[in-house]
Write an enzyme that holds these catalytic residues in place. Structure first.
Site, PDB file in Angstrom:
ATOM      1  N   HIS A 158       0.832  -1.224   0.000  1.00  0.00           N
ATOM      2  CA  HIS A 158       0.000   0.000   0.000  1.00  0.00           C
ATOM      3  C   HIS A 158       0.859   1.264   0.000  1.00  0.00           C
ATOM      4  CE1 HIS A 158      -3.549  -2.381   0.472  1.00  0.00           C
ATOM      5  NE2 HIS A 158      -3.242  -2.804   1.679  1.00  0.00           N
ATOM      6  N   ASP A 193      -2.631 -10.620  -2.459  1.00  0.00           N
ATOM      7  CA  ASP A 193      -3.156 -10.148  -1.165  1.00  0.00           C
ATOM      8  C   ASP A 193      -4.642  -9.816  -1.334  1.00  0.00           C
ATOM      9  OD1 ASP A 193      -1.820  -8.634   1.524  1.00  0.00           O
ATOM     10  OD2 ASP A 193      -3.730  -7.789   0.852  1.00  0.00           O
ATOM     11  N   HIS A 195      -6.149  -7.334  -0.368  1.00  0.00           N
ATOM     12  CA  HIS A 195      -6.294  -5.906  -0.674  1.00  0.00           C
ATOM     13  C   HIS A 195      -5.569  -5.566  -1.972  1.00  0.00           C
ATOM     14  CE1 HIS A 195      -6.467  -6.189   3.803  1.00  0.00           C
ATOM     15  NE2 HIS A 195      -7.515  -5.407   3.612  1.00  0.00           N
ATOM     16  N   ASP A 282      -3.996 -12.871   3.480  1.00  0.00           N
ATOM     17  CA  ASP A 282      -5.231 -12.413   4.117  1.00  0.00           C
ATOM     18  C   ASP A 282      -6.475 -12.668   3.273  1.00  0.00           C
ATOM     19  OD1 ASP A 282      -4.276 -10.530   2.353  1.00  0.00           O
ATOM     20  OD2 ASP A 282      -4.290  -8.859   3.766  1.00  0.00           O
TER      21      ASP A 282
HETATM   22 ZN    ZN Z   1      -3.853  -7.168   2.742  1.00  0.00          ZN
END
Ligand code: ZN
Length: 338
Positions: A158, A193, A195, A282
């Site tokens: 991120h 991931d 995200h 995740d």
């Molecule tokens: Zn993540």
């Protein structure tokens, strides 16, 4: 597979994490890395020492003013009257043209996009060590290893060139990819991931030499909200070199693995000579963040598909939070490489 690890990650133990206005325990805890390491070594994978590079590899991706901020913010924050234990922004420059501020409170808002990337006294040392872990893993592959696994913590995907966010400070995945570029004309990044890898996308947005592909929970209802949509495909020279494959929140193995096929087909079309996998765990059905419902066999299946490309590959640990399946899912993934 060789595991690169540094215990310096433990210096970073974030305490600030706001959910719907409530400060709750951060999911990104030191125990994550210890559990991943324990599971991988128990499965027979060997640990390799992290080499010292200092900030030079990070500086190939991140701006000087951002690196200076990360390195000095906690120290200078502690000198402010009535300051919290961690650097947390209380103002942001928003979406309009703005001027870079000299004052620390302003710089915090400039460089920290949300309240999930607090900077404590040990954050810089841990983030720097994570970048060295990723660089060591990339160098192992440059020296002839078929694959390597960088057990990075804190995660990185991120983080933009000048902005932290979502538990991430230095983008280890991007740093590894840039490192591989020394010997490879085209490098692909596959981010699995849960995200979207928004920092990685942003870093390579206008580049055609690094293909970025991300499979993640649909950002229309999941962090990071503003990035990760299917229509985001890159710009300038990088137009067409970013592929987002958002999945409906709660999707199980089958569509996730099908998205893997789509991702790998695009990667084969790009014809890279090296690959970086942003390995978030995740997406697990057991993960406390509950974005997707991938099982252990699902992680194993994805890894087998990736391994079938037979590319020199660096795995970089991203997210994946405390659950009984965390270590098992890593072992399942690593086993996919045979
Ligand atoms: Zn993540």
């Amino acid at each position: 597979m060789k595991i690169v690890y540094s215990d310096k990650h433990a210096a970073h133990d974030p305490q600030t994490f706001f959910v719907r206005g409530v400060n709750r325990p951060a999911a990104e805890q030191p125990e994550r890395a210890e559990r991943l390491l324990g599971a991988a070594t128990e499965a027979g994978h060997k640990v390799v020492a992290t080499r010292g590079y200092g900030a030079a590899p990070a500086a190939t991706i991140h701006t000087p003013e951002y690196l200076d901020f990360l390195q000095t913010a906690a120290r200078d924050w502690a000198q402010l009257t009535n300051a919290s234990a961690e650097v947390v922004p209380n103002i942001h420059p928003s979406r309009y043209p703005a001027t870079y501020p000299k004052i620390l409170v302003g710089r915090a808002g400039w460089h920290q996009t949300d309240l999930a990337c607090p900077i404590g006294p040990g954050t810089w040392d841990a983030a720097l060590a994570a970048s060295e872990v990723a660089t060591t893993a990339a160098d192992l592959v440059l020296e002839g290893a078929r694959e390597s696994y960088a057990l990075c913590r804190p995660p990185g995907h991120h983080a933009y060139s000048d902005m932290a966010g979502g538990f991430c400070y230095l983008n280890s995945t991007a740093i590894a990819a840039q490192r591989l570029r020394a010997a490879h004309q085209r490098v692909a990044i596959l981010d699995v991931d849960v995200h979207h890898g928004n920092g990685t996308q942003g870093i390579f947005w206008e580049r055609a030499d690094v293909l970025t592909v991300s499979i993640h929970a649909d950002p229309s209802s999941y962090y990071p909200y503003y990035w990760g949509h299917a229509h985001e495909t890159g710009a300038g020279k990088g137009a067409g070199f970013n592929l987002n494959l958002p999945q409906p929140v709660g999707s199980p193995d089958a569509p996730w693995l099908a998205a893997g096929d789509t991702a790998l087909a695009r990667i084969q079309e790009f014809a890279p000579t090296a690959l970086v996998v942003a390995l978030g765990l995740d997406a697990s059905e057991s993960d406390p963040l509950q974005g997707l419902k991938v099982t252990g066999p699902g992680f194993h299946g994805m890894a087998k598909k990736i391994a079938a490309l037979s590319l020199p590959t660096v795995l970089v640990q991203e997210g994946g939070y405390l659950s009984d399946d965390l270590g098992h899912n890593l072992v399942q993934f690593l086993a996919g490489f045979g």
